[in-house]
Design a protein around this motif. Structure first.
Motif, mmCIF file in Angstrom:
data_model
loop_
_atom_site.group_PDB
_atom_site.id
_atom_site.type_symbol
_atom_site.label_atom_id
_atom_site.label_comp_id
_atom_site.label_asym_id
_atom_site.label_seq_id
_atom_site.Cartn_x
_atom_site.Cartn_y
_atom_site.Cartn_z
ATOM 1 N N LEU A 166 0.693 -1.276 -0.166
ATOM 2 C CA LEU A 166 0.179 0.053 -0.054
ATOM 3 C C LEU A 166 0.866 1.197 0.032
ATOM 4 N N LEU A 167 1.886 1.299 0.682
ATOM 5 C CA LEU A 167 2.779 2.411 0.849
ATOM 6 C C LEU A 167 3.461 2.607 -0.460
ATOM 7 N N ASP A 168 4.058 1.729 -1.281
ATOM 8 C CA ASP A 168 4.497 1.701 -2.442
ATOM 9 C C ASP A 168 3.569 1.985 -3.456
ATOM 10 N N THR A 169 2.142 1.575 -3.581
ATOM 11 C CA THR A 169 1.319 1.889 -4.524
ATOM 12 C C THR A 169 0.979 3.400 -4.156
ATOM 13 N N ARG A 170 0.891 4.007 -2.991
ATOM 14 C CA ARG A 170 0.792 5.512 -2.772
ATOM 15 C C ARG A 170 1.824 6.316 -3.330
ATOM 16 N N LEU A 171 3.252 5.502 -3.254
ATOM 17 C CA LEU A 171 4.411 6.415 -3.901
ATOM 18 C C LEU A 171 3.882 6.657 -5.396
ATOM 19 N N VAL A 172 3.640 5.431 -5.847
ATOM 20 C CA VAL A 172 3.591 5.697 -7.357
ATOM 21 C C VAL A 172 2.395 6.719 -7.764
ATOM 22 N N ARG A 173 1.414 6.581 -7.091
ATOM 23 C CA ARG A 173 0.225 7.461 -7.089
ATOM 24 C C ARG A 173 0.674 8.984 -6.926
ATOM 25 N N LEU A 174 1.403 9.188 -5.911
ATOM 26 C CA LEU A 174 1.829 10.553 -5.637
ATOM 27 C C LEU A 174 3.013 11.009 -6.511
ATOM 28 N N CYS A 175 3.670 10.110 -7.257
ATOM 29 C CA CYS A 175 4.404 10.530 -8.405
ATOM 30 C C CYS A 175 3.845 10.989 -9.758
ATOM 31 N N GLY A 176 2.633 10.208 -9.755
ATOM 32 C CA GLY A 176 1.951 10.675 -10.852
ATOM 33 C C GLY A 176 1.028 11.904 -10.626
ATOM 34 N N GLU A 177 0.782 12.119 -9.534
ATOM 35 C CA GLU A 177 0.313 13.491 -9.222
ATOM 36 C C GLU A 177 1.198 14.638 -8.851
ATOM 37 N N LEU A 178 2.487 14.285 -8.419
ATOM 38 C CA LEU A 178 3.107 15.568 -7.790
ATOM 39 C C LEU A 178 4.575 15.619 -8.509
ATOM 40 N N LEU A 179 4.988 14.631 -9.425
ATOM 41 C CA LEU A 179 6.300 14.817 -9.966
ATOM 42 C C LEU A 179 6.404 15.594 -11.334
ATOM 43 N N VAL A 180 7.215 16.643 -11.466
ATOM 44 C CA VAL A 180 7.162 17.500 -12.389
ATOM 45 C C VAL A 180 8.390 17.184 -13.331
ATOM 46 N N THR A 181 9.664 16.879 -12.647
ATOM 47 C CA THR A 181 11.130 16.372 -13.292
ATOM 48 C C THR A 181 11.666 15.419 -12.389
ATOM 49 N N ALA A 182 12.545 14.621 -12.743
ATOM 50 C CA ALA A 182 13.405 13.818 -12.318
ATOM 51 C C ALA A 182 14.829 13.733 -13.182
ATOM 52 N N GLU A 183 15.828 14.373 -12.182
ATOM 53 C CA GLU A 183 17.080 14.582 -12.868
ATOM 54 C C GLU A 183 18.102 13.928 -12.063
ATOM 55 N N ALA A 184 19.135 13.466 -12.440
ATOM 56 C CA ALA A 184 20.256 12.698 -11.703
ATOM 57 C C ALA A 184 21.748 13.313 -12.365
ATOM 58 N N SER A 185 22.540 13.355 -11.230
ATOM 59 C CA SER A 185 23.939 13.560 -11.301
ATOM 60 C C SER A 185 24.496 12.577 -10.415
ATOM 61 N N GLY A 186 25.527 11.633 -10.891
ATOM 62 C CA GLY A 186 26.091 10.768 -10.027
ATOM 63 C C GLY A 186 25.101 10.034 -9.019
ATOM 64 N N ASN A 187 25.106 10.349 -7.799
ATOM 65 C CA ASN A 187 24.194 9.605 -6.742
ATOM 66 C C ASN A 187 23.400 10.261 -6.213
ATOM 67 N N ILE A 188 23.226 11.642 -7.165
ATOM 68 C CA ILE A 188 22.193 12.438 -6.435
ATOM 69 C C ILE A 188 20.809 12.517 -7.478
ATOM 70 N N VAL A 189 19.772 12.529 -6.878
ATOM 71 C CA VAL A 189 18.574 12.776 -7.672
ATOM 72 C C VAL A 189 17.640 13.781 -7.444
#
Length: 176
Positions: A91-114
């Protein structure tokens, strides 16, 4: 020797109680002796009296586990003391997927930082969901108003984690 290579847990009360909380929310712990052993595995040697005080301060109680045996539980958001089982983790993981769909605008990485961008005011909400999920590749999160910074365990793991969050957003089907 610590079962979490590279982990460094200070011997402070705050760090110890955070580790106790993490252990009690991630597995069924039946006794203080078992909890003491788990802490010792992480390099934290704790006496029974100290452990008892920690459990009282954390408001831990014994509840029935899925198998009917008594286990320790600490309150979570909203005071919920139900045990983290596989289904509650799902349920927590499903919530994270749902929140990413609702809240994530961009995701970028550099080395070990996201770096995840969200609408203003939403970063802490998303970071909390990430912290409550079980993603072994993530060392930790920091959140501002509209930015979540994630540190990955692998020095080059940022790109894979960023891609995973983008996949979560796509999977959710939200934002149409």
């Amino acid at each position: 020797m610590s079962k979490n290579p590279g982990a460094s847990i200070p011997t402070t009360k705050t760090a110890r109680q955070a580790r106790v909380t993490a252990l009690l929310t991630s597995r069924a712990v039946r006794s203080q002796a078992e909890l003491a052993t788990l802490l010792a595995d992480d390099g934290l040697v704790v006496g029974q009296a100290t452990l008892s005080r920690d459990l009282v301060e954390l408001r831990a109680v014994r509840v029935r586990g899925e198998d009917g045996g008594l286990i320790y539980a600490v309150p979570r958001e909203g005071g919920d003391r139900s045990v983290h089982s596989v289904s509650s983790q799902e349920l927590l993981d499903t919530r994270l997927v749902r929140l990413c769909g609702e809240l994530l605008v961009t995701a970028e990485a550099s080395g070990n930082i996201v770096v995840l961008r969200t609408p203003p005011g939403a970063a802490n909400f998303l970071a909390l969901a990430i912290d409550h999920s079980v993603m072994p590749s993530i060392l930790g999160t920091l959140a501002g108003d509209d930015t979540v910074m994630i540190i990955t365990r692998d020095s080059l793991g940022g790109a894979a984690v960023a891609e995973r969050f983008l996949q979560f957003a796509a999977e959710s089907g939200a934002g149409g």
